[in-house]
Design a protein around this motif. Structure first.
Motif, PDB file in Angstrom:
ATOM      1  N   THR A 211     -26.700  -9.454  16.095  1.00 43.17           N
ATOM      2  CA  THR A 211     -25.979 -10.227  15.085  1.00 43.17           C
ATOM      3  C   THR A 211     -26.198 -11.731  15.248  1.00 43.17           C
ATOM      4  O   THR A 211     -26.096 -12.476  14.276  1.00 43.17           O
ATOM      5  CB  THR A 211     -24.470  -9.902  15.092  1.00 43.17           C
ATOM      6  OG1 THR A 211     -23.984 -10.036  16.426  1.00 43.17           O
ATOM      7  CG2 THR A 211     -24.210  -8.487  14.612  1.00 43.17           C
ATOM      8  N   ALA A 212     -26.533 -12.162  16.465  1.00 44.74           N
ATOM      9  CA  ALA A 212     -26.787 -13.593  16.661  1.00 44.74           C
ATOM     10  C   ALA A 212     -28.035 -14.047  15.912  1.00 44.74           C
ATOM     11  O   ALA A 212     -28.151 -15.211  15.537  1.00 44.74           O
ATOM     12  CB  ALA A 212     -26.915 -13.904  18.149  1.00 44.74           C
ATOM     13  N   GLY A 213     -28.971 -13.121  15.696  1.00 44.47           N
ATOM     14  CA  GLY A 213     -30.239 -13.531  15.086  1.00 44.47           C
ATOM     15  C   GLY A 213     -30.482 -12.918  13.719  1.00 44.47           C
ATOM     16  O   GLY A 213     -31.620 -12.786  13.286  1.00 44.47           O
ATOM     17  N   LEU A 214     -29.402 -12.540  13.035  1.00 43.93           N
ATOM     18  CA  LEU A 214     -29.556 -11.835  11.754  1.00 43.93           C
ATOM     19  C   LEU A 214     -30.285 -12.638  10.691  1.00 43.93           C
ATOM     20  O   LEU A 214     -30.928 -12.073   9.816  1.00 43.93           O
ATOM     21  CB  LEU A 214     -28.177 -11.459  11.208  1.00 43.93           C
ATOM     22  CG  LEU A 214     -27.564 -10.155  11.698  1.00 43.93           C
ATOM     23  CD1 LEU A 214     -26.201  -9.963  11.061  1.00 43.93           C
ATOM     24  CD2 LEU A 214     -28.459  -8.973  11.387  1.00 43.93           C
ATOM     25  N   GLN A 215     -30.165 -13.960  10.737  1.00 43.62           N
ATOM     26  CA  GLN A 215     -30.674 -14.782   9.628  1.00 43.62           C
ATOM     27  C   GLN A 215     -32.170 -15.039   9.711  1.00 43.62           C
ATOM     28  O   GLN A 215     -32.689 -15.842   8.966  1.00 43.62           O
ATOM     29  CB  GLN A 215     -29.957 -16.140   9.585  1.00 43.62           C
ATOM     30  CG  GLN A 215     -28.503 -16.071   9.877  1.00 43.62           C
ATOM     31  CD  GLN A 215     -27.687 -15.695   8.655  1.00 43.62           C
ATOM     32  OE1 GLN A 215     -28.251 -15.281   7.650  1.00 43.62           O
ATOM     33  NE2 GLN A 215     -26.379 -15.835   8.739  1.00 43.62           N
ATOM     34  N   GLN A 216     -32.822 -14.411  10.666  1.00 42.74           N
ATOM     35  CA  GLN A 216     -34.255 -14.666  10.763  1.00 42.74           C
ATOM     36  C   GLN A 216     -35.012 -13.365  11.011  1.00 42.74           C
ATOM     37  O   GLN A 216     -34.407 -12.344  11.332  1.00 42.74           O
ATOM     38  CB  GLN A 216     -34.543 -15.652  11.888  1.00 42.74           C
ATOM     39  CG  GLN A 216     -34.193 -15.098  13.244  1.00 42.74           C
ATOM     40  CD  GLN A 216     -34.035 -16.204  14.267  1.00 42.74           C
ATOM     41  OE1 GLN A 216     -33.222 -17.112  14.094  1.00 42.74           O
ATOM     42  NE2 GLN A 216     -34.813 -16.117  15.325  1.00 42.74           N
ATOM     43  N   PHE A 217     -36.324 -13.438  10.882  1.00 38.64           N
ATOM     44  CA  PHE A 217     -37.132 -12.244  11.102  1.00 38.64           C
ATOM     45  C   PHE A 217     -37.182 -11.912  12.584  1.00 38.64           C
ATOM     46  O   PHE A 217     -37.681 -12.689  13.396  1.00 38.64           O
ATOM     47  CB  PHE A 217     -38.547 -12.472  10.565  1.00 38.64           C
ATOM     48  CG  PHE A 217     -39.502 -11.360  10.927  1.00 38.64           C
ATOM     49  CD1 PHE A 217     -39.225 -10.049  10.557  1.00 38.64           C
ATOM     50  CD2 PHE A 217     -40.663 -11.620  11.636  1.00 38.64           C
ATOM     51  CE1 PHE A 217     -40.094  -9.013  10.891  1.00 38.64           C
ATOM     52  CE2 PHE A 217     -41.545 -10.588  11.971  1.00 38.64           C
ATOM     53  CZ  PHE A 217     -41.247  -9.293  11.597  1.00 38.64           C
ATOM     54  N   ASN A 218     -36.624 -10.764  12.940  1.00 41.81           N
ATOM     55  CA  ASN A 218     -36.641 -10.271  14.304  1.00 41.81           C
ATOM     56  C   ASN A 218     -36.919  -8.782  14.261  1.00 41.81           C
ATOM     57  O   ASN A 218     -36.411  -8.095  13.385  1.00 41.81           O
ATOM     58  CB  ASN A 218     -35.260 -10.440  14.952  1.00 41.81           C
ATOM     59  CG  ASN A 218     -35.057 -11.828  15.519  1.00 41.81           C
ATOM     60  OD1 ASN A 218     -35.961 -12.398  16.109  1.00 41.81           O
ATOM     61  ND2 ASN A 218     -33.868 -12.366  15.313  1.00 41.81           N
ATOM     62  N   ILE A 219     -37.696  -8.288  15.213  1.00 42.10           N
ATOM     63  CA  ILE A 219     -37.850  -6.837  15.324  1.00 42.10           C
ATOM     64  C   ILE A 219     -37.194  -6.411  16.630  1.00 42.10           C
ATOM     65  O   ILE A 219     -37.617  -6.841  17.712  1.00 42.10           O
ATOM     66  CB  ILE A 219     -39.332  -6.407  15.353  1.00 42.10           C
ATOM     67  CG1 ILE A 219     -40.105  -7.048  14.195  1.00 42.10           C
ATOM     68  CG2 ILE A 219     -39.451  -4.900  15.302  1.00 42.10           C
ATOM     69  CD1 ILE A 219     -41.600  -6.762  14.244  1.00 42.10           C
ATOM     70  N   TRP A 220     -36.161  -5.604  16.519  1.00 44.21           N
ATOM     71  CA  TRP A 220     -35.491  -5.086  17.706  1.00 44.21           C
ATOM     72  C   TRP A 220     -35.863  -3.625  17.892  1.00 44.21           C
ATOM     73  O   TRP A 220     -35.707  -2.829  16.971  1.00 44.21           O
ATOM     74  CB  TRP A 220     -33.969  -5.171  17.555  1.00 44.21           C
ATOM     75  CG  TRP A 220     -33.432  -6.561  17.536  1.00 44.21           C
ATOM     76  CD1 TRP A 220     -33.049  -7.278  16.441  1.00 44.21           C
ATOM     77  CD2 TRP A 220     -33.209  -7.408  18.669  1.00 44.21           C
ATOM     78  NE1 TRP A 220     -32.597  -8.519  16.833  1.00 44.21           N
ATOM     79  CE2 TRP A 220     -32.682  -8.614  18.188  1.00 44.21           C
ATOM     80  CE3 TRP A 220     -33.406  -7.244  20.048  1.00 44.21           C
ATOM     81  CZ2 TRP A 220     -32.350  -9.671  19.028  1.00 44.21           C
ATOM     82  CZ3 TRP A 220     -33.073  -8.293  20.883  1.00 44.21           C
ATOM     83  CH2 TRP A 220     -32.563  -9.489  20.375  1.00 44.21           C
ATOM     84  N   LEU A 221     -36.317  -3.286  19.084  1.00 44.76           N
ATOM     85  CA  LEU A 221     -36.472  -1.879  19.425  1.00 44.76           C
ATOM     86  C   LEU A 221     -35.200  -1.487  20.166  1.00 44.76           C
ATOM     87  O   LEU A 221     -34.964  -1.931  21.294  1.00 44.76           O
ATOM     88  CB  LEU A 221     -37.707  -1.675  20.311  1.00 44.76           C
ATOM     89  CG  LEU A 221     -37.969  -0.228  20.738  1.00 44.76           C
ATOM     90  CD1 LEU A 221     -38.248   0.655  19.526  1.00 44.76           C
ATOM     91  CD2 LEU A 221     -39.139  -0.152  21.717  1.00 44.76           C
ATOM     92  N   LEU A 222     -34.360  -0.699  19.500  1.00 44.40           N
ATOM     93  CA  LEU A 222     -33.115  -0.241  20.113  1.00 44.40           C
ATOM     94  C   LEU A 222     -33.408   1.090  20.795  1.00 44.40           C
ATOM     95  O   LEU A 222     -33.441   2.132  20.166  1.00 44.40           O
ATOM     96  CB  LEU A 222     -32.022  -0.090  19.052  1.00 44.40           C
ATOM     97  CG  LEU A 222     -30.661   0.391  19.559  1.00 44.40           C
ATOM     98  CD1 LEU A 222     -30.060  -0.598  20.543  1.00 44.40           C
ATOM     99  CD2 LEU A 222     -29.711   0.614  18.383  1.00 44.40           C
TER     100      LEU A 222
END
Ligand SMILES: [Zn+2]
Ligand SMILES: [Zn+2]
Length: 729
Positions: A211-222
């Motif tokens: 949620t800290a980085g929602l405003q930008q393009f991020n790819i998270w592998l959960l």
């Protein structure tokens, strides 16, 4: 006069120009009816221009522009263009195939007005009315009036639930002053009903990071083990997106999982408009969901792979659940990967994408290792005291099998029955037995149209091909030597069911495979029976392995999984591991300790060792180093040129001709044409050639040029396709 350039659903990668009087740049992305040959067809306006390379005298006029829907947004057209270029598939086909069926028809469409957020309540005058003034024959009206008396206010949706025709009374009652309409609070934020679980430390850390980085393009592998509560992380990550009034796209691998997930989402976000998009919907349901997404009214869009092409004006977050699942890759027509398209979309819109998995694909795992994706780990189960199941191997060289089952497995199932717990026997092969064999000469029943054996279905006394659907009755004798002693060889779900029934005659046994779930609602009814503890022993194929939660399940037995260990497909081990991890993960998710028993001839195989120790990373390292040594993905990028025809020779000739045309740069390697692993399918012979490169860019540049040349190779006998990033060989 402006000229419109139109994409049409035909296998030629070009746009077609038409004249029109009244088109403006705002019309780009609208559906249009145009003459094509002797017919009129529907297309999409891609561009508007003053010039054309066609002789203007020959330009035909547009028949009509359909303006009842909003145009497809520019960003979506850009996604289609990328998809068309990357997979070398005509733009018109890419676009039209992604649209709901009604929009692919060349006629105007009726769009039902989405439910407004008006609600209605009785006025003080209305409360004085006696129900008996409504004639008894108007039963719906009476029911509606009673509902008003019982509740403070009713929304349009609630009124429709009373009866689809109940809303016809509203205008009259409004006019008489019995009821008043008011705007329901436009609260699409996270209104929470039911209890919300407390996050584990790992879940909380994951939610905070995302949620800290929602405003930008991020790819998270959960990357979270089975039962670690990935869904809860999704839900918490969606909350702030909803609070901003933005949309979340949730892609799931399996249509069977939609009802379950939809229920979870609806109970958490009760006031939020949620739509599901999958192939189980009828045309008008699909169109309705799609238009709600396009208008921005739907805030959560749950769907299978095709939903990645839904227009989403306020996209705020994308979630791909079970990202490793091969169903995200379409295996015919446009062979796209919905996961990869989701990543492209996230980048386009500068939003976050979460790839969730217990066993990530090696491609994603590799991307996380080298820092292209961020990783979040969930290594403990979310339910308190629920540990990982203990996994034991049963050596079938020591313990002999009877109808596929060893004594230790039978005994364990027996103990489970005594303790009134559920057990699951996993065997990924439906039917009674995979082969019908002549014991005298070794003949086995094979499909005439495919290079595959026919599966024995004892119940309906049929032999059936699982590839083309061909069925035939049992032969009386061996067609080869006349021997009458033909016997089913090997095990399928039905045989295991029979064996368990004779071992445990009192047990309530349920078989879940594609044969038993064919009836509509069958799957739903079965799940209810399982959850209602009306089942003691489940027998199932991979249908059972994904996502479902069985709280009473204490034992999982895995029968005959060895076949894939030494497959020629380099992805077979990865798939087997994922599948077994998923099945094993069904056990012990609630308060019951889970046990998994795996029958195998190769107990020392690294795959089973890794499974026994829940060691995904260990196995992933082994598989990655094997892939690196052999030059397989993710260390190289691949494409496959596939051809098929009634005979093999023209296919091989065609592929050889294609090779002759190719002028690959040094970084691109072409292999010799070979017959496909399944060389005959549905009466067609199939062959393919592999193209490989360490540079995706060079591979793409080469394919673009080469494709044009292959198109020029006129060979009507051979049908060919190009498969970029192929998963099946
Ligand atoms: Zn024979
Ligand atoms: Zn067949």
């Amino acid at each position: 006069m402006p000229i419109v350039r139109v994409a049409i659903n035909i296998p030629v990668d070009t746009l077609f120009d038409y004249q029109t009087v009244d088109a403006t740049p705002d019309d780009i992305g609208l559906r249009v009816s145009v003459p094509f040959g002797k017919k009129k067809v529907v297309g999409i306006i891609i561009a508007i221009s003053d010039t054309t390379q066609i002789d203007t005298g020959k330009l035909k006029p547009v028949c009509s522009i359909y303006r009842e829907t909003k145009p497809l947004p520019a960003s979506l057209l850009e996604l289609f263009r990328f998809c068309s270029e990357y997979y070398h598939h005509p733009l018109g086909m890419v676009i039209l195939n992604s649209l709901p069926a009604a929009m692919r028809c060349n006629k105007a469409i009726q769009i039902k007005k989405p439910a407004s957020n008006l609600s209605f309540e009785l006025t003080p005058a209305g409360k004085q009315i006696d129900r008996s003034v409504i004639p008894a024959r108007n039963r719906v009206a009476r029911r509606l009036f009673s509902a008003f008396l019982e509740s403070a206010a009713l929304t349009e949706t609630q009124i429709k639930q009373i009866s689809p025709r109940a809303n016809q009374w509203l205008p009259e009652w409004l006019h008489r002053g019995w009821i008043a309409a008011k705007q329901a609070p436009a609260d699409t934020s996270a209104t929470v009903t039911g209890s919300i679980p407390i996050l584990t430390a790992e879940q909380a850390a994951a939610v905070n990071a995302i949620t800290a980085g929602l405003q930008q393009f991020n790819i998270w592998l959960l990357h979270g083990i089975t039962g670690s509560g990935k869904t809860e992380v999704y839900l918490r990550s969606i909350e702030p997106v909803l609070a901003q009034g933005k949309q979340t796209l949730v892609l799931i691998p399996e249509i069977n999982l939609t009802p379950q997930l939809e229920k979870i989402f609806r109970s958490r976000f009760a006031a939020t408009p949620i739509v599901s998009l999958h192939s189980g919907l009828n045309d008008s349901e699909r169109l309705s969901g799609w238009t709600q997404a396009q208008s921005g009214a739907a805030k959560i869009i749950l769907g299978t792979r095709l939903a990645v092409f839904t227009p989403l004006p306020d996209l705020g977050l994308i979630i791909v659940d079970e990202e490793q699942d091969s169903s995200f890759k379409q295996q015919d027509g446009l062979r796209y990967s919905a996961r990869d398209m989701a990543i492209f979309r996230a980048r386009q819109h500068a939003v976050t994408v979460i790839l969730g998995s217990a066993t990530p694909s090696l491609e994603s795992y590799y991307n996380a290792l080298n820092g292209r994706y961020h990783t979040l780990r969930l290594q403990s189960r979310a339910v308190r005291n629920a540990g990982l199941p203990s996994i034991h191997l049963i050596d079938t060289r020591i313990h002999k099998m009877q109808d596929g089952l060893t004594e230790p497995l039978i005994n364990a199932i027996g103990r489970c029955l005594i303790e009134k717990n559920q057990s699951l026997v996993f065997i990924n092969r439906r039917g009674y037995a995979p082969v019908l064999l002549c014991k005298s000469c070794g003949w086995s029943a094979a499909c005439q149209r495919c290079s595959s054996r026919l599966v024995v279905h004892l119940r309906d006394k049929q032999l059936s091909c699982h590839h083309c659907g061909h069925q035939e009755s049992f032969p009386r004798a061996c067609p080869h030597c006349g021997n009458q002693d033909l016997a089913p060889f090997g095990q399928g779900t039905q045989r295991v069911e029979d064996a368990l029934t004779s071992n445990f005659p009192a047990a309530r046994i349920l078989r879940i495979d594609r044969d038993s779930t064919r009836r509509k609602n069958a799957w739903h009814d079965m799940l209810q029976a399982i959850h209602g503890h009306q089942i003691d022993i489940l027998i199932g194929t991979q249908l059972l392995s994904k996502g479902h939660d069985f709280p009473n399940l204490a034992l999982v037995g895995i029968v005959s999984a060895d076949n894939s260990l030494y497959s020629t497909d380099f992805r077979a081990s990865e798939r087997l591991f994922t599948q077994l991890m998923q099945v094993a993960g069904r056990a012990g998710r609630a308060q019951i300790a889970g046990t998994v028993l795996i029958q195998t001839e190769f107990p020392n195989h690294p795959l089973y060792q890794a499974l026994q120790h829940h060691d995904y990373d260990g196995l992933a390292q082994i598989l990655l180093s094997e892939r690196k040594a052999a030059g397989f993905p993710p260390y190289v990028f691949q494409a496959l040129l596939r051809g098929e025809a009634h005979d093999l020779n023209p296919v091989l000739n065609f592929l050889h001709q294609a090779i002759k045309l190719a002028k690959p740069p040094e970084a691109v390697e072409l292999f010799d044409p070979v017959p496909a692993q399944m060389h005959r399918l549905k009466g067609l012979e199939r062959a393919q050639l592999l193209i490989q490169s360490t540079s995706r860019k060079q591979l793409q540049a080469f394919l673009t040029e080469w494709c044009v040349q292959i198109h020029a190779l006129t060979n009507h006998k051979v049908r060919w396709t190009l498969d970029v990033d192929p998963l099946e060989f």
